[in-house]
Design a protein around this motif. Structure first.
Motif, PDB file in Angstrom:
ATOM      1  N   LYS A  43       0.854  -1.236   0.085  1.00  0.00           N
ATOM      2  CA  LYS A  43       0.164  -0.059   0.121  1.00  0.00           C
ATOM      3  C   LYS A  43       0.934   1.197   0.118  1.00  0.00           C
ATOM      4  CE  LYS A  43      -3.625   2.143   2.437  1.00  0.00           C
ATOM      5  NZ  LYS A  43      -4.835   2.246   3.546  1.00  0.00           N
ATOM      6  N   GLU A  44       1.858   1.258   0.688  1.00  0.00           N
ATOM      7  CA  GLU A  44       2.946   2.315   0.876  1.00  0.00           C
ATOM      8  C   GLU A  44       3.538   2.548  -0.578  1.00  0.00           C
ATOM      9  OE1 GLU A  44       2.140   0.727   4.561  1.00  0.00           O
ATOM     10  OE2 GLU A  44       2.977  -0.252   2.853  1.00  0.00           O
ATOM     11  N   ALA A  45       3.644   1.675  -1.462  1.00  0.00           N
ATOM     12  CA  ALA A  45       4.266   1.996  -2.816  1.00  0.00           C
ATOM     13  C   ALA A  45       3.250   2.570  -3.631  1.00  0.00           C
ATOM     14  CB  ALA A  45       4.645   0.559  -3.323  1.00  0.00           C
ATOM     15  N   ALA A  46       2.017   2.089  -3.483  1.00  0.00           N
ATOM     16  CA  ALA A  46       0.974   2.515  -4.262  1.00  0.00           C
ATOM     17  C   ALA A  46       0.801   4.042  -3.831  1.00  0.00           C
ATOM     18  CB  ALA A  46      -0.468   2.049  -4.111  1.00  0.00           C
ATOM     19  N   MET A  47       0.569   4.442  -2.620  1.00  0.00           N
ATOM     20  CA  MET A  47       0.356   5.797  -1.998  1.00  0.00           C
ATOM     21  C   MET A  47       1.731   6.771  -2.460  1.00  0.00           C
ATOM     22  SD  MET A  47      -2.424   5.646  -1.228  1.00  0.00           S
ATOM     23  CE  MET A  47      -2.692   7.298  -0.800  1.00  0.00           C
ATOM     24  N   ALA A  48       2.820   5.974  -2.214  1.00  0.00           N
ATOM     25  CA  ALA A  48       3.940   6.891  -2.865  1.00  0.00           C
ATOM     26  C   ALA A  48       3.847   7.367  -4.296  1.00  0.00           C
ATOM     27  CB  ALA A  48       5.347   5.933  -2.593  1.00  0.00           C
ATOM     28  N   PHE A  49       3.379   6.373  -5.027  1.00  0.00           N
ATOM     29  CA  PHE A  49       3.199   6.726  -6.354  1.00  0.00           C
ATOM     30  C   PHE A  49       2.022   8.019  -6.326  1.00  0.00           C
ATOM     31  CE2 PHE A  49      -0.002   6.279 -10.132  1.00  0.00           C
ATOM     32  CZ  PHE A  49       0.772   6.706 -11.112  1.00  0.00           C
ATOM     33  N   MET A  50       0.972   7.791  -5.876  1.00  0.00           N
ATOM     34  CA  MET A  50      -0.210   8.776  -5.756  1.00  0.00           C
ATOM     35  C   MET A  50       0.325  10.212  -5.364  1.00  0.00           C
ATOM     36  SD  MET A  50      -2.646   7.543  -7.333  1.00  0.00           S
ATOM     37  CE  MET A  50      -3.979   8.978  -6.883  1.00  0.00           C
ATOM     38  N   ASN A  51       1.210  10.342  -4.222  1.00  0.00           N
ATOM     39  CA  ASN A  51       1.574  11.373  -3.770  1.00  0.00           C
ATOM     40  C   ASN A  51       2.967  11.897  -4.103  1.00  0.00           C
ATOM     41  OD1 ASN A  51      -0.440  11.358  -1.835  1.00  0.00           O
ATOM     42  ND2 ASN A  51       0.180   9.774  -0.559  1.00  0.00           N
ATOM     43  N   ASP A  52       3.374  11.251  -5.137  1.00  0.00           N
ATOM     44  CA  ASP A  52       4.887  11.658  -5.901  1.00  0.00           C
ATOM     45  C   ASP A  52       4.589  13.154  -6.400  1.00  0.00           C
ATOM     46  OD1 ASP A  52       6.916  12.132  -7.839  1.00  0.00           O
ATOM     47  OD2 ASP A  52       7.347  10.118  -7.211  1.00  0.00           O
ATOM     48  N   PRO A  53       5.226  14.038  -6.028  1.00  0.00           N
ATOM     49  CA  PRO A  53       5.208  15.261  -6.595  1.00  0.00           C
ATOM     50  C   PRO A  53       5.233  15.650  -7.915  1.00  0.00           C
ATOM     51  CG  PRO A  53       6.687  15.380  -4.708  1.00  0.00           C
ATOM     52  CD  PRO A  53       6.435  13.918  -4.833  1.00  0.00           C
ATOM     53  N   GLU A  54       6.210  14.824  -8.674  1.00  0.00           N
ATOM     54  CA  GLU A  54       6.350  14.622  -9.963  1.00  0.00           C
ATOM     55  C   GLU A  54       4.763  14.250 -10.786  1.00  0.00           C
ATOM     56  OE1 GLU A  54       9.024  12.991 -13.800  1.00  0.00           O
ATOM     57  OE2 GLU A  54       9.588  12.565 -11.440  1.00  0.00           O
ATOM     58  N   TYR A  55       4.263  13.392 -10.104  1.00  0.00           N
ATOM     59  CA  TYR A  55       2.864  12.765 -10.583  1.00  0.00           C
ATOM     60  C   TYR A  55       1.801  13.807 -10.225  1.00  0.00           C
ATOM     61  CZ  TYR A  55      -1.021   9.729 -11.318  1.00  0.00           C
ATOM     62  OH  TYR A  55      -2.140   9.206 -12.032  1.00  0.00           O
ATOM     63  N   ALA A  56       1.902  14.876  -9.464  1.00  0.00           N
ATOM     64  CA  ALA A  56       0.565  15.529  -8.975  1.00  0.00           C
ATOM     65  C   ALA A  56       0.166  16.344 -10.337  1.00  0.00           C
ATOM     66  CB  ALA A  56       1.151  16.865  -7.847  1.00  0.00           C
ATOM     67  N   PRO A  57       0.972  17.132 -11.095  1.00  0.00           N
ATOM     68  CA  PRO A  57       0.234  17.694 -12.206  1.00  0.00           C
ATOM     69  C   PRO A  57      -0.473  16.903 -13.416  1.00  0.00           C
ATOM     70  CG  PRO A  57       2.693  17.840 -12.354  1.00  0.00           C
ATOM     71  CD  PRO A  57       2.185  17.152 -11.195  1.00  0.00           C
ATOM     72  N   HIS A  58       0.067  15.805 -13.542  1.00  0.00           N
ATOM     73  CA  HIS A  58      -0.456  14.760 -14.329  1.00  0.00           C
ATOM     74  C   HIS A  58      -1.674  13.924 -13.874  1.00  0.00           C
ATOM     75  CE1 HIS A  58       2.967  14.940 -16.829  1.00  0.00           C
ATOM     76  NE2 HIS A  58       3.790  15.099 -15.872  1.00  0.00           N
ATOM     77  N   LEU A  59      -1.745  13.789 -12.448  1.00  0.00           N
ATOM     78  CA  LEU A  59      -3.194  13.267 -11.850  1.00  0.00           C
ATOM     79  C   LEU A  59      -4.327  14.419 -11.968  1.00  0.00           C
ATOM     80  CD1 LEU A  59      -4.747  11.363 -10.164  1.00  0.00           C
ATOM     81  CD2 LEU A  59      -3.669  12.547  -8.051  1.00  0.00           C
ATOM     82  N   GLN A  60      -3.840  15.594 -11.809  1.00  0.00           N
ATOM     83  CA  GLN A  60      -4.726  16.663 -12.008  1.00  0.00           C
ATOM     84  C   GLN A  60      -5.256  16.657 -13.267  1.00  0.00           C
ATOM     85  OE1 GLN A  60      -6.233  18.906  -9.769  1.00  0.00           O
ATOM     86  NE2 GLN A  60      -7.336  19.541 -11.555  1.00  0.00           N
ATOM     87  N   ALA A  61      -4.180  16.623 -14.339  1.00  0.00           N
ATOM     88  CA  ALA A  61      -4.644  16.677 -15.856  1.00  0.00           C
ATOM     89  C   ALA A  61      -5.565  15.438 -16.045  1.00  0.00           C
ATOM     90  CB  ALA A  61      -3.519  16.718 -16.702  1.00  0.00           C
ATOM     91  N   ARG A  62      -5.286  14.196 -15.497  1.00  0.00           N
ATOM     92  CA  ARG A  62      -6.010  13.165 -15.561  1.00  0.00           C
ATOM     93  C   ARG A  62      -7.655  13.325 -15.044  1.00  0.00           C
ATOM     94  NH1 ARG A  62      -7.514   8.975 -12.849  1.00  0.00           N
ATOM     95  NH2 ARG A  62      -6.002   8.960 -11.354  1.00  0.00           N
ATOM     96  N   THR A  63      -7.624  13.842 -14.043  1.00  0.00           N
ATOM     97  CA  THR A  63      -8.882  13.858 -13.487  1.00  0.00           C
ATOM     98  C   THR A  63      -9.542  15.012 -13.652  1.00  0.00           C
ATOM     99  OG1 THR A  63      -7.941  15.197 -11.389  1.00  0.00           O
ATOM    100  CG2 THR A  63      -8.137  12.768 -10.977  1.00  0.00           C
ATOM    101  N   THR A  64      -9.068  15.944 -14.404  1.00  0.00           N
ATOM    102  CA  THR A  64      -9.867  17.058 -15.164  1.00  0.00           C
ATOM    103  C   THR A  64     -10.227  16.759 -16.443  1.00  0.00           C
ATOM    104  OG1 THR A  64      -8.445  18.756 -13.988  1.00  0.00           O
ATOM    105  CG2 THR A  64      -9.582  19.291 -15.976  1.00  0.00           C
ATOM    106  N   GLY A  65      -9.444  15.928 -17.109  1.00  0.00           N
ATOM    107  CA  GLY A  65      -9.710  15.444 -18.673  1.00  0.00           C
ATOM    108  C   GLY A  65     -10.411  14.127 -18.639  1.00  0.00           C
ATOM    109  N   SER A  66     -11.028  13.681 -17.598  1.00  0.00           N
ATOM    110  CA  SER A  66     -11.541  12.307 -17.814  1.00  0.00           C
ATOM    111  C   SER A  66     -12.450  12.016 -16.837  1.00  0.00           C
ATOM    112  CB  SER A  66     -10.473  11.268 -17.770  1.00  0.00           C
ATOM    113  OG  SER A  66      -9.845  11.031 -16.389  1.00  0.00           O
ATOM    114  N   ILE A  67     -13.390  11.144 -16.820  1.00  0.00           N
ATOM    115  CA  ILE A  67     -14.211  10.491 -15.904  1.00  0.00           C
ATOM    116  C   ILE A  67     -13.287   9.363 -15.022  1.00  0.00           C
ATOM    117  CG2 ILE A  67     -16.579   9.401 -15.014  1.00  0.00           C
ATOM    118  CD1 ILE A  67     -17.581  11.100 -17.622  1.00  0.00           C
ATOM    119  N   SER A  68     -12.839   9.310 -14.067  1.00  0.00           N
ATOM    120  CA  SER A  68     -12.028   8.410 -13.675  1.00  0.00           C
ATOM    121  C   SER A  68     -12.485   7.839 -12.335  1.00  0.00           C
ATOM    122  CB  SER A  68     -10.581   8.756 -13.424  1.00  0.00           C
ATOM    123  OG  SER A  68     -10.085   9.126 -14.517  1.00  0.00           O
TER     124      SER A  68
END
Length: 100
Positions: A63-88
């Motif tokens: 779980k820690e690995a999954a959450m580290a991915f989700m919380n990685d600062p490098e991922y943050a803008p891409h997560l925002q782009a995905r959630t803005t540009g899709s129904i997820s």
């Protein structure tokens, strides 16, 4: 204990996808994840339709690995782009059998 990310994603725009994929791919690997499936080839065999363009399954070592991915600062803008540009929808599932 292993965990799985199970996502259903329906893009509402395509602009985010070219930048998202290489970054997400690299960060999944960085955090020990492995794509099990990323496909538009899926069919409903039981229940009510939850139409999604893509189904994605990622195996994580913990779980820690999954959450580290989700919380990685490098991922943050891409997560925002995905959630803005899709129904997820993203489910994090512990690899255990509570009914055994």
């Amino acid at each position: 204990m292993s965990y799985y990310s199970v996502l259903d994603v329906t893009p509402t725009s395509q602009e985010w996808i070219p930048d998202y994929l290489p970054t997400a791919n690299a960060l999944v690997t960085k955090h020990g994840g492995k794509y099990v499936a990323r496909t538009a080839s899926h069919e409903l065999v039981e229940g009510e339709s939850n139409a999604a363009a893509l189904r994605i399954i990622i195996a994580w070592p913990s779980k820690e690995a999954a959450m580290a991915f989700m919380n990685d600062p490098e991922y943050a803008p891409h997560l925002q782009a995905r959630t803005t540009g899709s129904i997820s929808n993203h489910y994090l599932i512990e690899a255990k059998d509570d009914l055994a």
